[in-house]
Design an enzyme around this catalytic site. Structure first.
Site, PDB file in Angstrom:
ATOM      1  N   SER A  33      92.346  24.019 -26.964  1.00 14.61           N
ATOM      2  CA  SER A  33      91.264  23.523 -27.290  1.00 14.61           C
ATOM      3  C   SER A  33      90.383  23.719 -26.520  1.00 14.61           C
ATOM      4  O   SER A  33      90.276  21.948 -25.591  1.00 14.61           O
ATOM      5  CB  SER A  33      91.466  22.433 -28.254  1.00 14.61           C
TER       6      SER A  33
ATOM      7  N   GLY B 258      84.833  25.882 -27.932  1.00 10.93           N
ATOM      8  CA  GLY B 258      86.102  26.747 -29.190  1.00 10.93           C
ATOM      9  C   GLY B 258      87.845  26.757 -28.368  1.00 10.93           C
ATOM     10  O   GLY B 258      87.687  25.367 -27.766  1.00 10.93           O
TER      11      GLY B 258
ATOM     12  N   GLY C 156      87.109  22.012 -27.157  1.00 15.59           N
ATOM     13  CA  GLY C 156      85.608  21.183 -27.738  1.00 15.59           C
ATOM     14  C   GLY C 156      85.026  22.481 -28.271  1.00 15.59           C
ATOM     15  O   GLY C 156      85.325  23.052 -28.513  1.00 15.59           O
TER      16      GLY C 156
ATOM     17  N   GLY D 247      90.882  19.529 -34.516  1.00 14.28           N
ATOM     18  CA  GLY D 247      92.287  19.747 -34.258  1.00 14.28           C
ATOM     19  C   GLY D 247      93.047  20.360 -34.985  1.00 14.28           C
ATOM     20  O   GLY D 247      93.759  21.269 -34.623  1.00 14.28           O
ATOM     21  N   ASP D 248      93.596  19.177 -35.714  1.00 12.33           N
ATOM     22  CA  ASP D 248      94.395  19.763 -36.816  1.00 12.33           C
ATOM     23  C   ASP D 248      94.226  21.032 -38.374  1.00 12.33           C
ATOM     24  O   ASP D 248      94.699  21.517 -38.255  1.00 12.33           O
ATOM     25  CB  ASP D 248      94.315  18.172 -37.846  1.00 12.33           C
TER      26      ASP D 248
END
Length: 311
Positions: free
Chosen positions: A219, A224, A221, A250-251
């Site tokens: 990830s 992308g 941020g 993130g989940d």
């Protein structure tokens, strides 16, 4: 037959959000709004998967008054509750939202101390649930009392059962978990840098694959995500950088990756789904939620590009 996705949250939480007009140190504050919901990374993932139409089961630990409230809040929701009771008290996470700035201050308790007997009871439940699972996600921190190699043990059990497994954690549990050869890991750029010592996400992703991960999705941020897979390397970015509350983004990305896995989507489509869900979550007014129309719009405009393979 419906596909079942199992999410594991060993350190569940009762998420409490306070909204105040303005947050100032050393001052008393009048709270204008209070919200409670079942929390912990795996429970957040399950909630998004359910919104996408997938059958989900959640397991982990819950105990004490906070654990009871968590399970009461979970009862009417789509994820099936297979949490294992413990004598200790489920932790609280307290988020204080400053309405003037939109900033959020987070306070996270450590979680209950889990005994060897409670861990053994969980392993029995986990083995039973794996029998019906099409994929499993291992998410979040470890509560006190759980050995640092716990995720590695759970990965090995999932692999023995023939169930694809995703790992989303950090630090030493991530390092040991990768050595057990999970199908997918989803660190953020900082977690990946701490694991490998490299600040270059591409180099770090390949390093993590050499350490045992079948596929690494990093990830980045607002920029992308990057996926280093056995089939190639892809990068996906939202149509524009989004501003908002990143809590739960993130989940949501993990949910997108898991749903794409069980549906057998090619990697570019899995990555696009994960990025669109993450961005939609950032834009949503409530932390950890997403608007379906916003998600669909973003999904149609996510840019996915194949990258040159590292030597």
């Amino acid at each position: 037959m419906a596909q079942v996705i199992l999410t594991v949250t060993l350190n569940t939480a009762l998420d409490i959000t306070y909204r105040v007009p303005a947050l100032a140190p050393h001052a008393s504050h009048r709270v204008t709004d209070v919200a409670e919901r079942p929390g912990g990374k795996g429970l957040n993932v399950a909630r998004v998967l359910a919104a996408l139409g997938h059958e989900t089961v959640v397991t982990g630990f819950a105990g004490g008054p906070c654990g009871a409230v968590l399970r009461d809040l979970l009862a009417p929701l789509p994820p099936v509750d297979a949490l294992v009771p413990v004598a200790g008290r489920t932790r609280r996470t307290v988020a204080v939202v400053d309405a003037a700035t939109g900033d959020t201050t987070q306070l996270n308790e450590p979680g209950p101390a889990v005994t060897p007997e409670e861990w053994a009871a969980f392993l029995t439940t986990y083995a039973e649930l794996l029998g019906d699972a099409d994929a499993v996600a291992l998410c979040g921190s470890l509560p006190p009392g759980i050995h640092v190699g716990a995720y590695a043990e759970l990965i090995r059990r999932a692999r023995t059962a023939g169930v694809p497994v995703l790992l989303d954690t950090s630090g030493e549990p991530l390092r040991r978990g990768i050595a057990a050869r999970p199908d997918l890991v989803k660190p953020n750029a900082d977690e990946l840098a701490r694991l490998t010592g490299s600040r270059d996400p591409l180099r770090a992703a390949y390093d993590a694959r050499r350490r045992g991960a079948h596929t690494v999705v990093a990830s980045l941020g607002p920029d992308g995500m990057l996926a280093a897979t056995p089939d190639g390397l892809w990068r996906a970015a939202p149509p524009a950088k989004v501003r908002g509350n990143p809590t739960g983004a993130g989940d949501s990305a993990v949910a997108g990756l898991l749903s794409g896995l069980v549906e057998g989507l090619p990697w570019p489509q899995r990555l696009a789904r994960a990025v669109a869900l993450s961005a939609a979550t950032v834009l949503a007014p409530a932390a950890g939620e997403f608007d379906a129309a916003t998600y669909e719009d973003l999904l149609s405009r996510v840019e996915v590009t194949a990258q040159a393979t590292a030597a």
